[in-house]
Design a protein around this motif. Structure first.
Motif, PDB file in Angstrom:
ATOM      1  N   GLN A 182       0.809  -1.275   0.063  1.00  0.00           N
ATOM      2  CA  GLN A 182      -0.170  -0.034   0.016  1.00  0.00           C
ATOM      3  C   GLN A 182       0.913   1.238   0.026  1.00  0.00           C
ATOM      4  OE1 GLN A 182      -2.496  -0.669   3.362  1.00  0.00           O
ATOM      5  NE2 GLN A 182      -3.957  -1.864   2.263  1.00  0.00           N
ATOM      6  N   LYS A 183       2.011   1.040   0.810  1.00  0.00           N
ATOM      7  CA  LYS A 183       2.837   2.424   0.862  1.00  0.00           C
ATOM      8  C   LYS A 183       3.556   2.574  -0.730  1.00  0.00           C
ATOM      9  CE  LYS A 183       5.222   5.258   3.087  1.00  0.00           C
ATOM     10  NZ  LYS A 183       4.869   6.757   3.666  1.00  0.00           N
TER      11      LYS A 183
ATOM     12  N   GLU B 211       2.194   1.653  -3.674  1.00  0.00           N
ATOM     13  CA  GLU B 211       1.104   2.237  -4.506  1.00  0.00           C
ATOM     14  C   GLU B 211       0.631   3.684  -4.041  1.00  0.00           C
ATOM     15  OE1 GLU B 211      -3.656   1.237  -5.194  1.00  0.00           O
ATOM     16  OE2 GLU B 211      -2.198  -0.283  -4.325  1.00  0.00           O
ATOM     17  N   ARG B 212       0.662   4.170  -2.964  1.00  0.00           N
ATOM     18  CA  ARG B 212       0.539   5.464  -2.508  1.00  0.00           C
ATOM     19  C   ARG B 212       1.655   6.229  -3.177  1.00  0.00           C
ATOM     20  NH1 ARG B 212      -0.847   5.172   3.517  1.00  0.00           N
ATOM     21  NH2 ARG B 212       0.293   3.287   3.160  1.00  0.00           N
ATOM     22  N   GLU B 213       3.010   6.079  -2.774  1.00  0.00           N
ATOM     23  CA  GLU B 213       3.958   6.737  -3.334  1.00  0.00           C
ATOM     24  C   GLU B 213       4.297   6.948  -4.687  1.00  0.00           C
ATOM     25  OE1 GLU B 213       6.336   8.835  -1.761  1.00  0.00           O
ATOM     26  OE2 GLU B 213       4.918   8.542   0.092  1.00  0.00           O
ATOM     27  N   CYS B 214       3.894   5.756  -5.483  1.00  0.00           N
ATOM     28  CA  CYS B 214       4.080   5.870  -6.906  1.00  0.00           C
ATOM     29  C   CYS B 214       3.019   6.584  -7.762  1.00  0.00           C
ATOM     30  CB  CYS B 214       4.104   4.301  -7.238  1.00  0.00           C
ATOM     31  SG  CYS B 214       5.503   3.274  -6.955  1.00  0.00           S
ATOM     32  N   LEU B 215       1.932   6.964  -7.242  1.00  0.00           N
ATOM     33  CA  LEU B 215       0.944   7.817  -7.793  1.00  0.00           C
ATOM     34  C   LEU B 215       1.607   9.319  -8.132  1.00  0.00           C
ATOM     35  CD1 LEU B 215      -2.353   6.829  -6.050  1.00  0.00           C
ATOM     36  CD2 LEU B 215      -1.463   6.222  -8.201  1.00  0.00           C
ATOM     37  N   THR B 216       2.659   9.592  -7.028  1.00  0.00           N
ATOM     38  CA  THR B 216       3.148  11.121  -7.120  1.00  0.00           C
ATOM     39  C   THR B 216       4.396  10.873  -8.014  1.00  0.00           C
ATOM     40  OG1 THR B 216       4.642  10.519  -5.229  1.00  0.00           O
ATOM     41  CG2 THR B 216       2.311  11.542  -4.651  1.00  0.00           C
TER      42      THR B 216
ATOM     43  N   SER C  15       9.360   7.826  -4.405  1.00  0.00           N
ATOM     44  CA  SER C  15       8.615   6.806  -4.993  1.00  0.00           C
ATOM     45  C   SER C  15       9.678   5.568  -5.411  1.00  0.00           C
ATOM     46  CB  SER C  15       7.788   6.904  -5.831  1.00  0.00           C
ATOM     47  OG  SER C  15       8.344   7.545  -6.956  1.00  0.00           O
TER      48      SER C  15
ATOM     49  N   SER D  40       9.883   1.722  -3.656  1.00  0.00           N
ATOM     50  CA  SER D  40       9.603   0.635  -4.747  1.00  0.00           C
ATOM     51  C   SER D  40      10.948  -0.037  -4.471  1.00  0.00           C
ATOM     52  CB  SER D  40       9.637   1.131  -5.994  1.00  0.00           C
ATOM     53  OG  SER D  40       9.577  -0.075  -6.988  1.00  0.00           O
TER      54      SER D  40
END
Length: 97
Positions: free
Chosen positions: A13-14, A16-21, A26, A30
């Motif tokens: 989840q972390k 996924e949240r970071e890769c959106l930005t 990110s 990853s």
């Protein structure tokens, strides 16, 4: 094993949240997740073999300590890469134990 699955869910989840930005953070998140996933099969195999073949109490203790160290590694990797090194080295020692 269930606690490690919950921890992997938290890591995913972390990521996924970071890769959106799409920030430099990110990439670190990853990479930290990938490093944790690379060591995960070894952790499970060693923990289950030690629990079944030897004694469950030391295997469970080492498993909990390893999960705490892996959390420290993941969080340390989010800051500076040098903050994750102690967690990585201690995690290797726990697996060896």
């Amino acid at each position: 094993t269930l606690i490690s699955v919950m921890q992997n869910t938290f890591f995913a989840q972390k990521v996924e949240r970071e890769c959106l930005t799409h920030t430099p953070a990110s990439d670190r998140v990853s990479c930290a997740n990938r490093n944790c996933m690379d060591a995960y099969p070894t952790f499970l195999a060693v923990m289950w073999c030690a629990g079944l073949c030897l004694n469950q109490a030391p295997a469970a203790f080492a498993g909990i300590i390893y999960l705490m160290v892996r959390q420290k590694y993941f969080v340390g990797y989010l800051g500076q890469t040098s903050q994750s090194t102690p967690g990585y080295l201690f995690g290797k020692r726990i697996i060896f134990f």
